[in-house]
Design an enzyme around this catalytic site. Structure first.
Site, PDB file in Angstrom:
ATOM      1  N   ASP A   8      -7.526  53.137 -12.905  1.00  0.00           N
ATOM      2  CA  ASP A   8      -6.576  53.993 -12.858  1.00  0.00           C
ATOM      3  C   ASP A   8      -5.415  53.477 -12.199  1.00  0.00           C
ATOM      4  O   ASP A   8      -5.748  52.141 -11.576  1.00  0.00           O
ATOM      5  CB  ASP A   8      -7.108  55.242 -12.765  1.00  0.00           C
ATOM      6  CG  ASP A   8      -7.353  55.653 -11.306  1.00  0.00           C
ATOM      7  OD1 ASP A   8      -7.435  54.617 -10.411  1.00  0.00           O
ATOM      8  OD2 ASP A   8      -7.665  56.654 -10.675  1.00  0.00           O
ATOM      9  N   HIS A   9      -4.464  54.180 -11.796  1.00  0.00           N
ATOM     10  CA  HIS A   9      -3.320  53.947 -11.195  1.00  0.00           C
ATOM     11  C   HIS A   9      -3.644  53.358  -9.610  1.00  0.00           C
ATOM     12  O   HIS A   9      -3.312  52.462  -9.191  1.00  0.00           O
ATOM     13  CB  HIS A   9      -2.385  54.835 -11.036  1.00  0.00           C
ATOM     14  CG  HIS A   9      -2.773  56.248 -10.526  1.00  0.00           C
ATOM     15  ND1 HIS A   9      -3.512  57.142 -11.549  1.00  0.00           N
ATOM     16  CD2 HIS A   9      -2.768  57.116  -9.395  1.00  0.00           C
ATOM     17  CE1 HIS A   9      -3.856  57.995 -10.864  1.00  0.00           C
ATOM     18  NE2 HIS A   9      -3.668  58.249  -9.580  1.00  0.00           N
ATOM     19  N   CYS A  65     -11.214  52.803  -9.612  1.00  0.00           N
ATOM     20  CA  CYS A  65     -10.482  53.873  -9.138  1.00  0.00           C
ATOM     21  C   CYS A  65     -10.040  53.930  -7.725  1.00  0.00           C
ATOM     22  O   CYS A  65     -10.515  52.867  -7.004  1.00  0.00           O
ATOM     23  CB  CYS A  65     -10.607  55.053  -9.922  1.00  0.00           C
ATOM     24  SG  CYS A  65     -12.191  56.153  -9.232  1.00  0.00           S
ATOM     25  N   GLY A  66      -9.717  55.089  -7.254  1.00  0.00           N
ATOM     26  CA  GLY A  66      -9.492  55.032  -5.952  1.00  0.00           C
ATOM     27  C   GLY A  66     -10.435  55.108  -5.085  1.00  0.00           C
ATOM     28  O   GLY A  66     -10.863  54.341  -4.059  1.00  0.00           O
ATOM     29  N   THR A  67     -11.714  55.857  -5.529  1.00  0.00           N
ATOM     30  CA  THR A  67     -13.083  55.675  -4.673  1.00  0.00           C
ATOM     31  C   THR A  67     -14.236  54.956  -5.457  1.00  0.00           C
ATOM     32  O   THR A  67     -14.990  54.774  -4.941  1.00  0.00           O
ATOM     33  CB  THR A  67     -13.532  57.209  -4.654  1.00  0.00           C
ATOM     34  OG1 THR A  67     -13.642  57.829  -5.833  1.00  0.00           O
ATOM     35  CG2 THR A  67     -12.602  58.264  -3.751  1.00  0.00           C
ATOM     36  N   GLY A  68     -13.811  55.046  -6.837  1.00  0.00           N
ATOM     37  CA  GLY A  68     -15.011  54.303  -7.699  1.00  0.00           C
ATOM     38  C   GLY A  68     -15.559  55.262  -8.238  1.00  0.00           C
ATOM     39  O   GLY A  68     -16.576  55.094  -9.185  1.00  0.00           O
ATOM     40  N   ILE A  69     -15.868  56.531  -7.520  1.00  0.00           N
ATOM     41  CA  ILE A  69     -16.492  57.689  -8.104  1.00  0.00           C
ATOM     42  C   ILE A  69     -16.081  58.276  -9.429  1.00  0.00           C
ATOM     43  O   ILE A  69     -17.262  58.221 -10.337  1.00  0.00           O
ATOM     44  CB  ILE A  69     -16.615  58.743  -6.887  1.00  0.00           C
ATOM     45  CG1 ILE A  69     -17.008  58.463  -5.553  1.00  0.00           C
ATOM     46  CG2 ILE A  69     -17.428  60.030  -7.449  1.00  0.00           C
ATOM     47  CD1 ILE A  69     -17.061  59.295  -4.368  1.00  0.00           C
ATOM     48  N   GLY A  70     -15.135  58.751  -9.481  1.00  0.00           N
ATOM     49  CA  GLY A  70     -14.609  59.358 -10.828  1.00  0.00           C
ATOM     50  C   GLY A  70     -14.878  58.271 -12.126  1.00  0.00           C
ATOM     51  O   GLY A  70     -15.583  58.659 -13.260  1.00  0.00           O
ATOM     52  N   HIS A  98     -32.691  45.624 -10.079  1.00  0.00           N
ATOM     53  CA  HIS A  98     -33.650  46.952 -10.331  1.00  0.00           C
ATOM     54  C   HIS A  98     -33.215  47.529 -11.436  1.00  0.00           C
ATOM     55  O   HIS A  98     -33.883  48.302 -12.086  1.00  0.00           O
ATOM     56  CB  HIS A  98     -33.558  47.784  -9.210  1.00  0.00           C
ATOM     57  CG  HIS A  98     -34.670  47.005  -7.990  1.00  0.00           C
ATOM     58  ND1 HIS A  98     -35.045  47.648  -7.215  1.00  0.00           N
ATOM     59  CD2 HIS A  98     -34.526  45.869  -7.556  1.00  0.00           C
ATOM     60  CE1 HIS A  98     -35.655  46.825  -6.194  1.00  0.00           C
ATOM     61  NE2 HIS A  98     -35.321  45.733  -6.458  1.00  0.00           N
ATOM     62  N   ARG A 133     -42.106  47.724 -14.003  1.00  0.00           N
ATOM     63  CA  ARG A 133     -41.791  48.909 -13.564  1.00  0.00           C
ATOM     64  C   ARG A 133     -40.031  49.217 -13.384  1.00  0.00           C
ATOM     65  O   ARG A 133     -39.788  50.456 -13.536  1.00  0.00           O
ATOM     66  CB  ARG A 133     -42.224  49.161 -12.096  1.00  0.00           C
ATOM     67  CG  ARG A 133     -41.530  48.205 -10.880  1.00  0.00           C
ATOM     68  CD  ARG A 133     -42.188  48.247  -9.554  1.00  0.00           C
ATOM     69  NE  ARG A 133     -41.418  47.930  -8.573  1.00  0.00           N
ATOM     70  CZ  ARG A 133     -40.934  46.602  -8.239  1.00  0.00           C
ATOM     71  NH1 ARG A 133     -41.589  45.560  -9.013  1.00  0.00           N
ATOM     72  NH2 ARG A 133     -40.523  45.961  -7.240  1.00  0.00           N
ATOM     73  N   HIS A 134     -39.531  48.422 -13.679  1.00  0.00           N
ATOM     74  CA  HIS A 134     -37.960  48.628 -13.466  1.00  0.00           C
ATOM     75  C   HIS A 134     -37.679  48.898 -14.854  1.00  0.00           C
ATOM     76  O   HIS A 134     -36.833  49.722 -15.199  1.00  0.00           O
ATOM     77  CB  HIS A 134     -37.145  47.410 -13.263  1.00  0.00           C
ATOM     78  CG  HIS A 134     -37.500  47.083 -11.437  1.00  0.00           C
ATOM     79  ND1 HIS A 134     -37.300  48.286 -10.806  1.00  0.00           N
ATOM     80  CD2 HIS A 134     -37.677  46.012 -10.963  1.00  0.00           C
ATOM     81  CE1 HIS A 134     -37.693  47.667  -9.470  1.00  0.00           C
ATOM     82  NE2 HIS A 134     -37.822  46.309  -9.520  1.00  0.00           N
TER      83      HIS A 134
HETATM   84  C1  RB5 Z   1      -6.670  59.402  -8.121  1.00  0.00           C
HETATM   85  O1  RB5 Z   1      -5.773  60.040  -7.347  1.00  0.00           O
HETATM   86  C2  RB5 Z   1      -8.078  59.508  -7.705  1.00  0.00           C
HETATM   87  O2  RB5 Z   1      -8.652  61.064  -7.777  1.00  0.00           O
HETATM   88  C3  RB5 Z   1      -8.736  58.626  -8.539  1.00  0.00           C
HETATM   89  O3  RB5 Z   1      -8.524  57.208  -8.476  1.00  0.00           O
HETATM   90  C4  RB5 Z   1     -10.529  58.459  -7.986  1.00  0.00           C
HETATM   91  O4  RB5 Z   1     -10.483  58.101  -6.565  1.00  0.00           O
HETATM   92  C5  RB5 Z   1     -11.270  59.584  -8.461  1.00  0.00           C
HETATM   93  O5  RB5 Z   1     -12.556  59.600  -8.420  1.00  0.00           O
END
Ligand code: RB5
Length: 144
Positions: A8-9, A65-70, A98, A133-134
């Site tokens: 993303d941005h 992305c910003g955190t990699g989480i979303g 694994h 196992r994996h």
């Molecule tokens: C964008 O501002 C931010 O929410 C996105 O990059 C990401 O961190 C979401 O998980």
């Protein structure tokens, strides 16, 4: 080896550096965007990369992305995807060995360029262990 990459941005600057790094290492890169700093929705890019991997047009994916989480959550919604959010080399190696992870996720607001490129290298060069196992546990991931 073909690598699909998307962001993303918030991940744009890091994606550009990773793309350059991949080219220098002779990987074939499928850049699925975004390619401008305009605000975009990370699920679009996470799923685009995920589909490139499940459809076989790419061997592995990288999502940022910003955190990699979303973007990792988005990729993991696609059946057959095992996206691993890694901010250290140990995890990048372990998830290949694994989990046979097929997508690497990183957060551009979390990690610097140097560690990120080392993580990319570790992820792309570490083979799956093929351990019984994996394999069993990976198969269980697809069960309801
Ligand atoms: C964008 O501002 C931010 O929410 C996105 O990059 C990401 O961190 C979401 O998980």
């Amino acid at each position: 080896m073909k690598i699909a990459i998307g962001c993303d941005h918030a991940g744009l600057e890091l994606k550009e550096k990773v793309v350059k790094h991949l080219h220098e290492r002779n990987y074939e890169v499928i850049d699925m965007g975004t390619n401008t700093p305009d605000s975009v929705d990370y699920p679009v890019y996470g799923k685009k990369v995920a589909h490139a991997v499940t459809q076989g047009s790419a061997d592995f994916g990288i999502v940022i992305c910003g955190t990699g989480i979303g973007i990792s959550i988005a990729a993991n919604k696609v059946k057959g995807i095992r996206a691993a959010l890694c901010h250290d080399v140990f995890s990048a190696k372990a998830t290949r060995e694994h989990n046979n992870a097929n997508i690497l996720a990183m957060g551009a607001r979390v990690i610097g360029i140097g560690p990120a490129l080392e993580i990319v290298d570790a992820f792309l060069t570490t083979p799956f262990s093929e351990g019984e196992r994996h394999i069993k546990r990976i198969n269980m991931l697809e069960e309801e």
